[in-house]
Scaffold this active site. Structure first.
Site, PDB file in Angstrom:
ATOM      1  CE  LYS A 241       5.454   3.659  -4.817  1.00  0.00           C
ATOM      2  NZ  LYS A 241       4.417   3.785  -3.872  1.00  0.00           N
TER       3      LYS A 241
ATOM      4  CG  ASP B 118       3.755  -1.735 -18.872  1.00  0.00           C
ATOM      5  OD1 ASP B 118       3.819  -0.920 -18.105  1.00  0.00           O
ATOM      6  OD2 ASP B 118       4.830  -2.429 -19.240  1.00  0.00           O
TER       7      ASP B 118
ATOM      8  CB  ALA C 283      -3.648  -4.187  -8.151  1.00  0.00           C
TER       9      ALA C 283
ATOM     10  N   GLY D 200      -7.069   0.355  -3.986  1.00  0.00           N
ATOM     11  CA  GLY D 200      -7.328   1.222  -2.764  1.00  0.00           C
ATOM     12  C   GLY D 200      -7.585   2.982  -3.551  1.00  0.00           C
TER      13      GLY D 200
END
Ligand code: SAM
Length: 234
Positions: free
Chosen positions: A187, A142, A103, A106
C-alpha cells in the site's frame, strides 16, 4: 472520444485491407494512444511484446459469491503477473497456502477455488461463504508474527501496513524458506509513490537472501497500491 475514434478507424482500415475482420494473434497489432485530444501516438506490437488484453486489462467476471471485491485483485494478479504455463504449474489442487490479512476472505476464496488449502490469518472474521469451501482454516493471529509449521507452496498478503514493514516481512518468508512463491500488496503513501516502490522492492530483494524473480504492477483493480509476484530464481 477514444472509443468513438476506434469505432470509426476500424472500418476505415478494413476497407483498405489493413485490418482483419477477426483478431489474429499472430499478426502485428496497431495501438493508437491518445495523450491529449489532438495528439496521438501510433505503435505496433508483435505477439510476444504486448498484453493479451485491450488496454492491458483482463476482463474477469466478478463472482457474486466472492466474499469481497478484493478477490478480483488476486484473480487479476494471477492472470497479469503469471504466464499461463506458470499458472498450470503453480496452482494445483492439494497445494498449501497462507493468506496474511485474510478477512473477510476474498483472496483465500480465490485460492480455495483452485483446490488450494489456505490458512487464513486475521483477527477479523472470515465470511461464511469462504469457510463453506471446506479448504480455509481461520487462524486468529498477527500476520507479522505467525509462521507456518512447514514450507508452504504459497503465501499471499493483503495486510494494510506501511509498505517497508510488509516488504521486510515478505522477504523474511523467503529467507526462512517458509514459502515457494508469494503474491503481496504494497500500500503506497500519497506522495513519492515511485520512490517508495523502488525502495521497498530493493529492500525485499536484499533481505530475501537469494536471487529472486520479482514482477510488480499497479493492477487495474488496485488503488493506491502495487501487487508483487515473487519466487526464488531457479
Ligand atoms: C484489505 S483487508 C484484506 C482483504 C482480503 N484480502 C480479502 O480479499 O477479503 C486487510 C486486512 O488485513 C488485516 N490486517 C492488518 N494488519 C494485520 C496484522 N498485523 N495481522 C493480521 N491481519 C492484519 C485487517 O484485519 C484486514 O482484515
Amino acid at each position: 472520444m477514444a472509443k468513438a475514434f476506434g469505432n470509426a478507424l476500424r472500418p476505415a482500415l478494413r476497407k483498405r485491407g489493413m485490418l482483419t475482420d477477426k483478431p489474429n494473434p499472430k499478426l502485428p497489432v496497431l495501438h493508437v494512444v491518445f495523450i491529449s485530444n489532438n495528439h496521438l501516438l501510433l505503435a505496433s506490437s508483435t505477439e510476444n511484446d504486448r498484453s493479451p488484453w485491450p488496454m492491458g486489462i483482463p476482463r474477469l467476471k466478478q463472482d457474486s459469491r466472492a466474499p469481497s471485491r478484493s478477490a478480483m485483485k488476486l484473480d487479476e494478479a494471477l492472470h497479469s503477473l503469471m504466464t499461463p504455463a506458470e499458472r498450470m504449474e503453480l496452482l494445483a489442487q492439494g497445494m498449501q497456502a497462507a493468506d496474511l490479512g485474510a478477512a473477510p476472505g476474498g483472496w483465500s476464496w480465490v485460492l480455495a477455488k483452485q483446490g488450494i488449502q489456505v490458512s487464513a490469518i486475521d483477527n477479523g472474521p472470515i465470511s461464511a461463504d469462504a469457510l463453506a469451501t471446506g479448504l480455509i482454516e481461520h487462524i486468529r493471529a498477527d500476520g507479522f508474527h505467525w509462521q507456518p509449521p512447514r514450507t508452504l507452496d504459497w503465501m499471499v498478503c493483503d495486510m494494510v501496513e506501511t509498505p517497508s514493514k510488509v516488504a521486510r516481512r515478505m522477504a523474511q518468508w523467503f529467507a526462512e524458506g517458509w514459502c515457494r512463491q508469494a503474491i503481496f500488496n504494497l500500500k503506497l503513501p500519497m506522495k513519492k509513490r515511485w520512490e517508495e516502490t523502488a525502495l521497498c522492492l530493493a529492500l525485499f530483494e536484499k533481505h530475501s537472501g537469494k536471487p529472486m524473480l520479482i514482477r510488480a504492477k499497479q493492477l487495474y483493480h488496485d488503488r493506491e497500491e502495487i501487487t508483487v509476484f515473487a519466487r526464488p530464481l531457479r
